[in-house]
Design a protein around this motif. Structure first.
Motif, PDB file in Angstrom:
ATOM      1  N   ARG A 305      19.337   1.502  -1.055  1.00  0.00           N
ATOM      2  CA  ARG A 305      19.423   1.586  -2.519  1.00  0.00           C
ATOM      3  C   ARG A 305      19.349   3.032  -2.990  1.00  0.00           C
ATOM      4  NH1 ARG A 305      14.814  -3.102  -3.158  1.00  0.00           N
ATOM      5  NH2 ARG A 305      15.673  -4.406  -1.491  1.00  0.00           N
ATOM      6  N   TYR A 306      18.534   3.843  -2.307  1.00  0.00           N
ATOM      7  CA  TYR A 306      18.463   5.260  -2.664  1.00  0.00           C
ATOM      8  C   TYR A 306      19.714   5.996  -2.174  1.00  0.00           C
ATOM      9  CZ  TYR A 306      13.635   4.525  -4.041  1.00  0.00           C
ATOM     10  OH  TYR A 306      12.494   4.084  -4.681  1.00  0.00           O
ATOM     11  N   ALA A 307      20.301   5.497  -1.094  1.00  0.00           N
ATOM     12  CA  ALA A 307      21.568   6.090  -0.654  1.00  0.00           C
ATOM     13  C   ALA A 307      22.664   5.818  -1.673  1.00  0.00           C
ATOM     14  CB  ALA A 307      21.952   5.529   0.719  1.00  0.00           C
ATOM     15  N   GLU A 308      22.671   4.616  -2.242  1.00  0.00           N
ATOM     16  CA  GLU A 308      23.661   4.296  -3.273  1.00  0.00           C
ATOM     17  C   GLU A 308      23.495   5.179  -4.503  1.00  0.00           C
ATOM     18  OE1 GLU A 308      23.108   0.188  -4.048  1.00  0.00           O
ATOM     19  OE2 GLU A 308      23.883  -0.475  -2.088  1.00  0.00           O
ATOM     20  N   ALA A 309      22.252   5.595  -4.781  1.00  0.00           N
ATOM     21  CA  ALA A 309      21.999   6.454  -5.941  1.00  0.00           C
ATOM     22  C   ALA A 309      22.247   7.926  -5.627  1.00  0.00           C
ATOM     23  CB  ALA A 309      20.564   6.264  -6.415  1.00  0.00           C
ATOM     24  N   GLY A 310      22.593   8.245  -4.379  1.00  0.00           N
ATOM     25  CA  GLY A 310      22.935   9.613  -4.037  1.00  0.00           C
ATOM     26  C   GLY A 310      21.827  10.449  -3.438  1.00  0.00           C
ATOM     27  N   TRP A 311      20.678   9.857  -3.205  1.00  0.00           N
ATOM     28  CA  TRP A 311      19.572  10.627  -2.640  1.00  0.00           C
ATOM     29  C   TRP A 311      19.702  10.792  -1.139  1.00  0.00           C
ATOM     30  CZ3 TRP A 311      16.511  13.332  -5.646  1.00  0.00           C
ATOM     31  CH2 TRP A 311      16.356  12.941  -6.975  1.00  0.00           C
ATOM     32  N   LEU A 312      20.367   9.883  -0.468  1.00  0.00           N
ATOM     33  CA  LEU A 312      20.552   9.910   0.986  1.00  0.00           C
ATOM     34  C   LEU A 312      22.018   9.651   1.292  1.00  0.00           C
ATOM     35  CD1 LEU A 312      17.542   7.590   1.917  1.00  0.00           C
ATOM     36  CD2 LEU A 312      17.559  10.075   2.203  1.00  0.00           C
ATOM     37  N   THR A 313      22.454  10.074   2.477  1.00  0.00           N
ATOM     38  CA  THR A 313      23.788   9.701   2.937  1.00  0.00           C
ATOM     39  C   THR A 313      23.752   8.267   3.456  1.00  0.00           C
ATOM     40  OG1 THR A 313      23.367  10.518   5.171  1.00  0.00           O
ATOM     41  CG2 THR A 313      24.281  12.087   3.579  1.00  0.00           C
ATOM     42  N   PRO A 314      24.867   7.570   3.520  1.00  0.00           N
ATOM     43  CA  PRO A 314      24.854   6.151   3.900  1.00  0.00           C
ATOM     44  C   PRO A 314      24.264   5.881   5.282  1.00  0.00           C
ATOM     45  CG  PRO A 314      26.933   6.704   2.854  1.00  0.00           C
ATOM     46  CD  PRO A 314      26.197   7.999   3.039  1.00  0.00           C
ATOM     47  N   SER A 315      24.380   6.838   6.220  1.00  0.00           N
ATOM     48  CA  SER A 315      23.885   6.570   7.575  1.00  0.00           C
ATOM     49  C   SER A 315      22.408   6.882   7.748  1.00  0.00           C
ATOM     50  CB  SER A 315      24.685   7.393   8.589  1.00  0.00           C
ATOM     51  OG  SER A 315      24.545   8.784   8.329  1.00  0.00           O
ATOM     52  N   GLU A 316      21.803   7.613   6.825  1.00  0.00           N
ATOM     53  CA  GLU A 316      20.413   8.041   7.013  1.00  0.00           C
ATOM     54  C   GLU A 316      19.412   6.890   7.037  1.00  0.00           C
ATOM     55  OE1 GLU A 316      19.073  12.032   5.304  1.00  0.00           O
ATOM     56  OE2 GLU A 316      20.880  11.612   4.116  1.00  0.00           O
ATOM     57  N   PRO A 317      19.542   5.855   6.201  1.00  0.00           N
ATOM     58  CA  PRO A 317      18.552   4.775   6.286  1.00  0.00           C
ATOM     59  C   PRO A 317      18.440   4.154   7.667  1.00  0.00           C
ATOM     60  CG  PRO A 317      19.807   4.583   4.260  1.00  0.00           C
ATOM     61  CD  PRO A 317      20.459   5.658   5.064  1.00  0.00           C
ATOM     62  N   TYR A 318      19.541   4.104   8.393  1.00  0.00           N
ATOM     63  CA  TYR A 318      19.508   3.499   9.724  1.00  0.00           C
ATOM     64  C   TYR A 318      18.850   4.439  10.736  1.00  0.00           C
ATOM     65  CZ  TYR A 318      22.705   0.527   7.242  1.00  0.00           C
ATOM     66  OH  TYR A 318      23.261  -0.298   6.290  1.00  0.00           O
ATOM     67  N   ALA A 319      19.038   5.741  10.563  1.00  0.00           N
ATOM     68  CA  ALA A 319      18.340   6.695  11.419  1.00  0.00           C
ATOM     69  C   ALA A 319      16.845   6.691  11.118  1.00  0.00           C
ATOM     70  CB  ALA A 319      18.908   8.100  11.218  1.00  0.00           C
ATOM     71  N   LEU A 320      16.483   6.603   9.834  1.00  0.00           N
ATOM     72  CA  LEU A 320      15.077   6.622   9.444  1.00  0.00           C
ATOM     73  C   LEU A 320      14.348   5.347   9.843  1.00  0.00           C
ATOM     74  CD1 LEU A 320      15.666   8.229   5.960  1.00  0.00           C
ATOM     75  CD2 LEU A 320      14.264   9.215   7.772  1.00  0.00           C
ATOM     76  N   GLY A 321      15.070   4.282  10.081  1.00  0.00           N
ATOM     77  CA  GLY A 321      14.460   3.036  10.522  1.00  0.00           C
ATOM     78  C   GLY A 321      14.371   2.897  12.020  1.00  0.00           C
ATOM     79  N   CYS A 322      14.586   3.989  12.745  1.00  0.00           N
ATOM     80  CA  CYS A 322      14.525   3.960  14.214  1.00  0.00           C
ATOM     81  C   CYS A 322      13.749   5.189  14.679  1.00  0.00           C
ATOM     82  CB  CYS A 322      15.931   3.965  14.798  1.00  0.00           C
ATOM     83  SG  CYS A 322      15.986   4.125  16.605  1.00  0.00           S
ATOM     84  N   LEU A 323      12.653   4.984  15.404  1.00  0.00           N
ATOM     85  CA  LEU A 323      11.835   6.108  15.860  1.00  0.00           C
ATOM     86  C   LEU A 323      12.601   7.010  16.824  1.00  0.00           C
ATOM     87  CD1 LEU A 323       8.382   4.357  16.375  1.00  0.00           C
ATOM     88  CD2 LEU A 323       9.085   5.845  14.504  1.00  0.00           C
ATOM     89  N   ARG A 324      13.457   6.417  17.630  1.00  0.00           N
ATOM     90  CA  ARG A 324      14.228   7.224  18.574  1.00  0.00           C
ATOM     91  C   ARG A 324      15.200   8.132  17.824  1.00  0.00           C
ATOM     92  NH1 ARG A 324      19.016   6.599  21.756  1.00  0.00           N
ATOM     93  NH2 ARG A 324      18.844   7.733  23.720  1.00  0.00           N
ATOM     94  N   SER A 325      15.840   7.627  16.795  1.00  0.00           N
ATOM     95  CA  SER A 325      16.755   8.444  16.011  1.00  0.00           C
ATOM     96  C   SER A 325      16.008   9.551  15.271  1.00  0.00           C
ATOM     97  CB  SER A 325      17.514   7.579  15.013  1.00  0.00           C
ATOM     98  OG  SER A 325      18.387   6.692  15.682  1.00  0.00           O
ATOM     99  N   ARG A 326      14.826   9.262  14.812  1.00  0.00           N
ATOM    100  CA  ARG A 326      14.025  10.303  14.164  1.00  0.00           C
ATOM    101  C   ARG A 326      13.722  11.434  15.139  1.00  0.00           C
ATOM    102  NH1 ARG A 326       9.228   7.688  10.479  1.00  0.00           N
ATOM    103  NH2 ARG A 326      10.362   5.932   9.593  1.00  0.00           N
ATOM    104  N   ALA A 327      13.349  11.059  16.369  1.00  0.00           N
ATOM    105  CA  ALA A 327      13.061  12.084  17.371  1.00  0.00           C
ATOM    106  C   ALA A 327      14.308  12.913  17.667  1.00  0.00           C
ATOM    107  CB  ALA A 327      12.527  11.426  18.641  1.00  0.00           C
TER     108      ALA A 327
END
Length: 417
Positions: A305-327
Protein backbone atom coordinates in the motif's frame (compact mmCIF):
# COMPACT_ATOMS: atom_id res chain seq x y z
CA UNK A 1 -3.27 7.47 2.31
CA UNK A 2 -1.80 10.42 0.43
CA UNK A 3 1.86 11.02 -0.08
CA UNK A 4 1.88 14.67 1.00
CA UNK A 5 -0.46 14.51 3.96
CA UNK A 6 1.27 11.51 5.51
CA UNK A 7 4.61 13.30 5.41
CA UNK A 8 3.52 16.56 6.95
CA UNK A 9 6.03 17.41 9.72
CA UNK A 10 4.86 18.09 13.25
CA UNK A 11 5.60 21.44 14.87
CA UNK A 12 9.30 22.03 15.43
CA UNK A 13 8.70 23.39 18.92
CA UNK A 14 6.80 20.26 19.92
CA UNK A 15 9.57 18.02 18.65
CA UNK A 16 12.17 20.03 20.58
CA UNK A 17 10.19 19.84 23.82
CA UNK A 18 9.73 16.11 23.32
CA UNK A 19 13.46 15.61 22.77
CA UNK A 20 14.27 17.68 25.87
CA UNK A 21 11.90 15.68 28.07
CA UNK A 22 13.23 12.43 26.66
CA UNK A 23 16.85 13.45 27.29
CA UNK A 24 16.05 14.49 30.86
CA UNK A 25 14.21 11.24 31.51
CA UNK A 26 17.04 9.19 30.05
CA UNK A 27 19.62 10.99 32.19
CA UNK A 28 17.56 10.51 35.37
CA UNK A 29 16.99 6.83 34.63
CA UNK A 30 20.68 6.28 33.90
CA UNK A 31 21.66 7.85 37.22
CA UNK A 32 19.06 5.77 39.08
CA UNK A 33 20.22 2.50 37.51
CA UNK A 34 23.83 3.44 38.18
CA UNK A 35 23.08 4.01 41.86
CA UNK A 36 21.22 0.68 42.04
CA UNK A 37 24.16 -1.03 40.37
CA UNK A 38 26.65 0.48 42.83
CA UNK A 39 24.56 -0.66 45.80
CA UNK A 40 24.12 -4.15 44.36
CA UNK A 41 27.83 -4.53 43.69
CA UNK A 42 28.55 -3.47 47.26
CA UNK A 43 26.08 -6.00 48.66
CA UNK A 44 27.40 -8.81 46.47
CA UNK A 45 31.01 -7.98 47.34
CA UNK A 46 30.08 -7.96 51.02
CA UNK A 47 28.63 -11.47 50.79
CA UNK A 48 31.32 -13.00 48.56
CA UNK A 49 34.56 -11.25 49.46
CA UNK A 50 37.04 -9.91 46.90
CA UNK A 51 38.23 -13.30 45.63
CA UNK A 52 34.73 -14.73 45.39
CA UNK A 53 33.47 -11.61 43.66
CA UNK A 54 36.15 -11.75 40.97
CA UNK A 55 35.70 -15.49 40.38
CA UNK A 56 31.91 -15.11 40.29
CA UNK A 57 32.14 -12.20 37.87
CA UNK A 58 34.47 -14.08 35.55
CA UNK A 59 32.24 -17.16 35.43
CA UNK A 60 28.89 -15.33 35.37
CA UNK A 61 29.78 -13.28 32.31
CA UNK A 62 30.36 -16.37 30.13
CA UNK A 63 26.73 -17.06 29.06
CA UNK A 64 25.77 -13.39 28.69
CA UNK A 65 27.10 -12.79 25.12
CA UNK A 66 25.55 -16.05 23.92
CA UNK A 67 22.13 -15.23 25.37
CA UNK A 68 22.16 -11.65 24.09
CA UNK A 69 23.18 -12.86 20.62
CA UNK A 70 20.31 -15.37 20.65
CA UNK A 71 17.76 -12.69 21.49
CA UNK A 72 19.17 -10.32 18.88
CA UNK A 73 18.90 -13.13 16.32
CA UNK A 74 15.26 -13.67 17.27
CA UNK A 75 14.70 -9.92 16.98
CA UNK A 76 16.05 -9.58 13.42
CA UNK A 77 12.67 -9.12 11.73
CA UNK A 78 11.80 -5.93 13.67
CA UNK A 79 14.88 -4.99 15.73
CA UNK A 80 14.23 -3.44 19.12
CA UNK A 81 16.17 -0.17 19.58
CA UNK A 82 19.45 -0.70 21.38
CA UNK A 83 18.61 1.92 23.99
CA UNK A 84 15.62 -0.20 25.03
CA UNK A 85 17.74 -3.33 25.28
CA UNK A 86 20.40 -1.49 27.29
CA UNK A 87 17.71 -0.25 29.64
CA UNK A 88 16.24 -3.76 29.97
CA UNK A 89 19.62 -5.33 30.74
CA UNK A 90 20.50 -2.57 33.19
CA UNK A 91 17.16 -2.86 34.93
CA UNK A 92 17.57 -6.61 35.32
CA UNK A 93 21.19 -6.45 36.46
CA UNK A 94 20.76 -3.49 38.83
CA UNK A 95 17.25 -2.44 39.86
CA UNK A 96 15.49 -5.83 39.79
CA UNK A 97 18.40 -7.54 41.54
CA UNK A 98 18.49 -4.91 44.26
CA UNK A 99 14.76 -5.34 44.87
CA UNK A 100 15.14 -9.12 44.96
CA UNK A 101 18.07 -9.13 47.38
CA UNK A 102 16.38 -6.65 49.72
CA UNK A 103 12.82 -7.96 49.70
CA UNK A 104 13.70 -11.68 49.65
CA UNK A 105 15.97 -11.31 52.65
CA UNK A 106 13.43 -9.25 54.60
CA UNK A 107 10.55 -11.60 53.77
CA UNK A 108 12.46 -14.75 54.70
CA UNK A 109 13.61 -13.24 58.00
CA UNK A 110 10.03 -12.18 58.76
CA UNK A 111 8.72 -15.68 58.05
CA UNK A 112 11.37 -17.23 60.29
CA UNK A 113 10.84 -14.80 63.19
CA UNK A 114 7.07 -14.22 63.10
CA UNK A 115 5.18 -17.03 61.39
CA UNK A 116 7.50 -20.01 61.70
CA UNK A 117 9.85 -19.33 64.65
CA UNK A 118 10.07 -23.03 65.47
CA UNK A 119 10.67 -24.18 61.89
CA UNK A 120 13.38 -22.03 60.29
CA UNK A 121 14.00 -24.65 57.61
CA UNK A 122 10.39 -24.40 56.52
CA UNK A 123 10.70 -20.62 56.35
CA UNK A 124 13.68 -21.01 54.01
CA UNK A 125 11.71 -23.39 51.78
CA UNK A 126 8.77 -20.99 51.61
CA UNK A 127 11.13 -18.13 50.88
CA UNK A 128 12.72 -20.06 48.02
CA UNK A 129 9.60 -21.53 46.42
CA UNK A 130 6.95 -18.88 47.11
CA UNK A 131 8.42 -15.50 48.05
CA UNK A 132 11.41 -15.40 45.70
CA UNK A 133 9.47 -16.27 42.50
CA UNK A 134 6.85 -13.58 43.20
CA UNK A 135 9.37 -10.89 44.11
CA UNK A 136 11.86 -11.63 41.34
CA UNK A 137 9.38 -11.99 38.50
CA UNK A 138 7.52 -8.85 39.57
CA UNK A 139 10.81 -6.94 39.74
CA UNK A 140 11.92 -8.13 36.29
CA UNK A 141 8.47 -7.43 34.84
CA UNK A 142 8.97 -3.79 35.81
CA UNK A 143 11.26 -3.23 32.82
CA UNK A 144 8.75 -4.75 30.40
CA UNK A 145 5.92 -2.72 31.91
CA UNK A 146 7.83 0.56 31.65
CA UNK A 147 8.72 0.00 28.00
CA UNK A 148 5.18 -1.16 27.24
CA UNK A 149 3.74 2.04 28.74
CA UNK A 150 6.38 4.62 27.76
CA UNK A 151 7.78 3.21 24.51
CA UNK A 152 4.64 1.86 22.80
CA UNK A 153 6.14 2.73 19.41
CA UNK A 154 8.88 0.15 19.97
CA UNK A 155 6.63 -2.52 21.52
CA UNK A 156 5.12 -4.09 18.45
CA UNK A 157 4.04 -7.55 19.58
CA UNK A 158 5.04 -10.94 20.90
CA UNK A 159 8.62 -10.90 19.65
CA UNK A 160 9.22 -7.48 21.21
CA UNK A 161 7.84 -8.74 24.50
CA UNK A 162 9.88 -11.94 24.55
CA UNK A 163 13.12 -10.18 23.58
CA UNK A 164 12.69 -7.37 26.10
CA UNK A 165 11.82 -9.80 28.88
CA UNK A 166 14.66 -12.16 27.93
CA UNK A 167 17.28 -9.42 27.94
CA UNK A 168 16.00 -8.15 31.30
CA UNK A 169 16.22 -11.64 32.77
CA UNK A 170 19.70 -12.13 31.30
CA UNK A 171 20.87 -9.07 33.22
CA UNK A 172 19.20 -10.35 36.39
CA UNK A 173 20.74 -13.81 36.05
CA UNK A 174 24.17 -12.26 35.43
CA UNK A 175 24.20 -10.43 38.77
CA UNK A 176 22.58 -13.33 40.61
CA UNK A 177 25.18 -15.73 39.22
CA UNK A 178 27.99 -13.51 40.51
CA UNK A 179 26.46 -13.83 43.98
CA UNK A 180 25.89 -17.60 43.88
CA UNK A 181 29.21 -18.46 42.25
CA UNK A 182 31.10 -16.09 44.53
CA UNK A 183 29.51 -17.65 47.61
CA UNK A 184 30.31 -21.14 46.34
CA UNK A 185 33.95 -20.20 45.79
CA UNK A 186 34.13 -18.77 49.31
CA UNK A 187 32.77 -22.04 50.73
CA UNK A 188 35.31 -24.05 48.76
CA UNK A 189 38.13 -21.90 50.12
CA UNK A 190 36.82 -22.27 53.68
CA UNK A 191 36.40 -26.06 53.55
CA UNK A 192 39.23 -26.94 51.19
CA UNK A 193 37.05 -28.35 48.40
CA UNK A 194 38.69 -28.42 44.99
CA UNK A 195 38.23 -30.11 41.61
CA UNK A 196 35.18 -32.28 41.02
CA UNK A 197 34.10 -31.99 44.66
CA UNK A 198 33.96 -28.20 44.65
CA UNK A 199 30.71 -26.35 45.20
CA UNK A 200 31.82 -23.82 42.60
CA UNK A 201 31.89 -26.46 39.87
CA UNK A 202 28.46 -27.79 40.80
CA UNK A 203 26.96 -24.29 40.89
CA UNK A 204 28.58 -23.42 37.57
CA UNK A 205 27.24 -26.57 35.89
CA UNK A 206 23.72 -26.03 37.22
CA UNK A 207 23.35 -22.29 36.60
CA UNK A 208 25.58 -21.65 33.57
CA UNK A 209 25.83 -24.94 31.65
CA UNK A 210 22.59 -26.85 32.31
CA UNK A 211 20.12 -24.02 32.76
CA UNK A 212 21.40 -20.64 31.49
CA UNK A 213 17.93 -20.01 30.03
CA UNK A 214 16.07 -20.51 33.32
CA UNK A 215 15.50 -16.85 34.22
CA UNK A 216 15.00 -15.75 30.58
CA UNK A 217 12.40 -18.52 30.16
CA UNK A 218 10.46 -17.47 33.27
CA UNK A 219 10.33 -13.82 32.29
CA UNK A 220 9.64 -14.59 28.62
CA UNK A 221 6.18 -15.67 29.77
CA UNK A 222 5.66 -12.13 31.07
CA UNK A 223 6.87 -10.82 27.72
CA UNK A 224 4.38 -13.03 25.91
CA UNK A 225 1.57 -11.53 27.96
CA UNK A 226 2.61 -7.94 27.28
CA UNK A 227 3.25 -8.69 23.61
CA UNK A 228 -0.23 -10.17 23.19
CA UNK A 229 -1.73 -7.20 25.03
CA UNK A 230 0.00 -4.79 22.63
CA UNK A 231 -1.76 -6.50 19.72
CA UNK A 232 -5.21 -6.50 21.32
CA UNK A 233 -7.77 -3.88 20.28
CA UNK A 234 -7.60 -0.79 22.47
CA UNK A 235 -11.27 -0.95 23.47
CA UNK A 236 -10.67 -4.38 25.04
CA UNK A 237 -9.18 -2.94 28.21
CA UNK A 238 -9.96 -5.94 30.39
CA UNK A 239 -8.11 -8.26 28.02
CA UNK A 240 -5.15 -5.89 27.75
CA UNK A 241 -4.89 -5.93 31.54
CA UNK A 242 -5.52 -9.65 31.99
CA UNK A 243 -2.92 -10.92 29.49
CA UNK A 244 0.15 -9.45 31.28
CA UNK A 245 -1.19 -10.67 34.63
CA UNK A 246 -1.60 -14.18 33.22
CA UNK A 247 1.95 -14.03 31.88
CA UNK A 248 3.24 -12.95 35.29
CA UNK A 249 1.29 -15.72 37.04
CA UNK A 250 2.73 -18.30 34.63
CA UNK A 251 6.26 -16.96 35.20
CA UNK A 252 5.86 -17.11 38.99
CA UNK A 253 4.49 -20.66 38.82
CA UNK A 254 7.29 -21.91 36.57
CA UNK A 255 9.89 -20.17 38.72
CA UNK A 256 8.46 -21.72 41.87
CA UNK A 257 8.51 -25.21 40.35
CA UNK A 258 12.10 -24.69 39.26
CA UNK A 259 13.25 -23.47 42.67
CA UNK A 260 11.44 -26.34 44.37
CA UNK A 261 13.11 -28.87 42.10
CA UNK A 262 16.52 -27.29 42.72
CA UNK A 263 16.16 -28.04 46.46
CA UNK A 264 15.38 -31.71 45.83
CA UNK A 265 17.77 -34.58 45.04
CA UNK A 266 19.51 -34.53 41.66
CA UNK A 267 17.23 -37.22 40.23
CA UNK A 268 14.11 -35.14 40.99
CA UNK A 269 15.72 -32.01 39.58
CA UNK A 270 16.52 -33.62 36.23
CA UNK A 271 13.09 -35.24 36.06
CA UNK A 272 11.41 -31.84 36.42
CA UNK A 273 13.93 -30.36 34.01
CA UNK A 274 13.23 -32.93 31.30
CA UNK A 275 9.48 -33.40 31.71
CA UNK A 276 8.47 -29.84 32.55
CA UNK A 277 11.06 -27.17 31.80
CA UNK A 278 12.24 -28.39 28.40
CA UNK A 279 8.69 -28.68 26.94
CA UNK A 280 7.83 -25.18 28.16
CA UNK A 281 11.05 -23.87 26.61
CA UNK A 282 10.22 -25.53 23.28
CA UNK A 283 6.68 -24.12 23.29
CA UNK A 284 7.88 -20.57 24.04
CA UNK A 285 10.59 -20.83 21.37
CA UNK A 286 8.07 -22.11 18.82
CA UNK A 287 5.67 -19.27 19.63
CA UNK A 288 8.44 -16.69 19.30
CA UNK A 289 9.59 -18.08 15.94
CA UNK A 290 6.00 -18.22 14.69
CA UNK A 291 5.54 -14.59 15.75
CA UNK A 292 8.70 -13.60 13.86
CA UNK A 293 7.41 -15.29 10.70
CA UNK A 294 4.11 -13.49 11.22
CA UNK A 295 5.97 -10.17 11.31
CA UNK A 296 7.52 -10.92 7.91
CA UNK A 297 4.16 -11.94 6.48
CA UNK A 298 2.65 -8.70 7.79
CA UNK A 299 5.43 -6.72 6.10
CA UNK A 300 4.79 -8.42 2.76
CA UNK A 301 1.02 -7.90 3.06
CA UNK A 302 1.01 -4.29 4.28
CA UNK A 303 3.87 -2.45 2.58
CA UNK A 304 2.50 -2.73 -0.99
CA UNK A 305 0.00 0.00 0.00
CA UNK A 306 2.90 2.35 0.70
CA UNK A 307 4.48 1.29 -2.57
CA UNK A 308 1.28 2.28 -4.36
CA UNK A 309 1.52 5.70 -2.70
CA UNK A 310 5.08 6.12 -3.97
CA UNK A 311 7.04 5.62 -0.79
CA UNK A 312 8.59 2.31 -1.94
CA UNK A 313 9.30 0.66 -5.26
CA UNK A 314 6.98 -2.26 -6.13
CA UNK A 315 9.64 -4.92 -5.43
CA UNK A 316 10.79 -3.60 -2.04
CA UNK A 317 7.94 -5.03 0.09
CA UNK A 318 8.94 -8.53 -0.99
CA UNK A 319 12.60 -7.93 -0.16
CA UNK A 320 11.65 -6.43 3.22
CA UNK A 321 9.53 -9.47 4.02
CA UNK A 322 12.50 -11.83 3.66
CA UNK A 323 15.45 -11.84 6.08
CA UNK A 324 17.75 -13.30 3.45
CA UNK A 325 16.92 -10.51 1.01
CA UNK A 326 17.52 -7.92 3.71
CA UNK A 327 20.96 -9.38 4.34
CA UNK A 328 21.68 -9.28 0.60
CA UNK A 329 20.64 -5.63 0.47
CA UNK A 330 22.98 -4.72 3.32
CA UNK A 331 25.78 -6.63 1.64
CA UNK A 332 25.20 -4.78 -1.63
CA UNK A 333 25.18 -1.44 0.13
CA UNK A 334 28.35 -2.24 2.05
CA UNK A 335 30.18 -3.28 -1.12
CA UNK A 336 29.04 -0.22 -3.02
CA UNK A 337 28.99 2.49 -0.36
CA UNK A 338 30.78 1.22 2.74
CA UNK A 339 29.51 1.04 6.30
CA UNK A 340 27.55 4.28 6.04
CA UNK A 341 25.44 2.84 3.25
CA UNK A 342 24.95 -0.44 5.14
CA UNK A 343 23.76 1.46 8.23
CA UNK A 344 21.38 3.49 6.08
CA UNK A 345 19.92 0.27 4.66
CA UNK A 346 19.48 -1.19 8.15
CA UNK A 347 17.67 1.94 9.36
CA UNK A 348 15.56 1.96 6.22
CA UNK A 349 14.55 -1.67 6.76
CA UNK A 350 13.71 -1.11 10.42
CA UNK A 351 11.57 1.95 9.62
CA UNK A 352 9.71 0.10 6.87
CA UNK A 353 9.07 -2.88 9.14
CA UNK A 354 7.80 -0.66 11.96
CA UNK A 355 5.59 1.13 9.46
CA UNK A 356 4.01 -2.14 8.34
CA UNK A 357 3.42 -3.31 11.93
CA UNK A 358 2.02 0.08 12.91
CA UNK A 359 -0.46 0.08 10.03
CA UNK A 360 -1.46 -3.55 10.71
CA UNK A 361 -2.13 -2.79 14.39
CA UNK A 362 -4.24 0.21 13.46
CA UNK A 363 -6.31 -1.86 11.05
CA UNK A 364 -6.96 -4.43 13.80
CA UNK A 365 -8.23 -1.70 16.12
CA UNK A 366 -5.09 -1.69 18.29
CA UNK A 367 -4.10 1.85 17.31
CA UNK A 368 -1.11 2.90 19.47
CA UNK A 369 -0.97 6.42 20.93
CA UNK A 370 0.30 9.05 18.50
CA UNK A 371 -0.32 6.87 15.46
CA UNK A 372 -0.27 9.67 12.88
CA UNK A 373 2.86 11.31 14.32
CA UNK A 374 4.63 7.97 14.45
CA UNK A 375 3.68 7.19 10.87
CA UNK A 376 5.03 10.57 9.75
CA UNK A 377 8.29 9.98 11.61
CA UNK A 378 8.78 6.59 9.97
CA UNK A 379 8.00 7.94 6.52
CA UNK A 380 10.50 10.73 7.14
CA UNK A 381 13.17 8.12 7.93
CA UNK A 382 12.34 6.26 4.71
CA UNK A 383 12.67 9.46 2.72
CA UNK A 384 15.98 10.38 4.36
CA UNK A 385 17.64 7.00 3.71
CA UNK A 386 16.01 6.25 0.38
CA UNK A 387 18.87 7.55 -1.83
CA UNK A 388 21.27 5.00 -0.31
CA UNK A 389 18.90 2.18 0.62
CA UNK A 390 16.11 1.88 -1.91
CA UNK A 391 18.19 0.63 -4.85
CA UNK A 392 19.96 -2.01 -2.76
CA UNK A 393 16.68 -3.21 -1.27
CA UNK A 394 14.89 -3.34 -4.62
CA UNK A 395 17.71 -5.26 -6.28
CA UNK A 396 17.81 -7.83 -3.46
CA UNK A 397 14.25 -8.99 -4.10
CA UNK A 398 14.43 -10.24 -7.70
CA UNK A 399 18.14 -11.04 -7.59
CA UNK A 400 18.26 -13.16 -4.44
CA UNK A 401 19.45 -16.20 -6.36
CA UNK A 402 21.94 -14.40 -8.60
CA UNK A 403 25.72 -14.46 -8.05
CA UNK A 404 27.16 -11.59 -6.06
CA UNK A 405 28.65 -9.81 -9.08
CA UNK A 406 25.31 -9.86 -10.90
CA UNK A 407 23.59 -8.39 -7.86
CA UNK A 408 26.17 -5.61 -7.68
CA UNK A 409 25.66 -4.80 -11.36
CA UNK A 410 21.89 -4.72 -10.86
CA UNK A 411 22.27 -2.38 -7.90
CA UNK A 412 24.54 -0.02 -9.84
CA UNK A 413 22.00 0.01 -12.67
CA UNK A 414 19.19 0.92 -10.27
CA UNK A 415 21.26 3.64 -8.62
CA UNK A 416 21.92 5.20 -12.00
CA UNK A 417 18.19 5.45 -12.76
Amino acid sequence: MHHESAAGPPAAGGRQRCRTRRAAGTAALTVLLGLCGAVVLGLVHQQTGSDGFLVGLGLAVLPVPVLLAAFRWLDRAAPTPRRNLLFAFGWGACAATLVAITVNGFATDWLASSLLPRAPDRADVLGTTVVAPVVEEAAKAGAVLLLYLHRPRDFGGVVSGVVTAGVTATGFAFTENILYLGRAFGEDLAFGHFGLESTTLGTFLQRVVVAPLAHPLFTALVGLGFGAAALAARHRRALRTLLPLLGLAAAVTLHGVWNGAATRPTRVFFTVYGLFMVPVLLVVAALALWARRHVLRTVRATLPRYAEAGWLTPSEPYALGCLRSRALARDLARRGGGRRAARAVAEYHRAATCLALLRARAERGAVPPGFRAHERDLLRILRRHRPLASAATASAAPAAALPTQARIEEWERLRAC
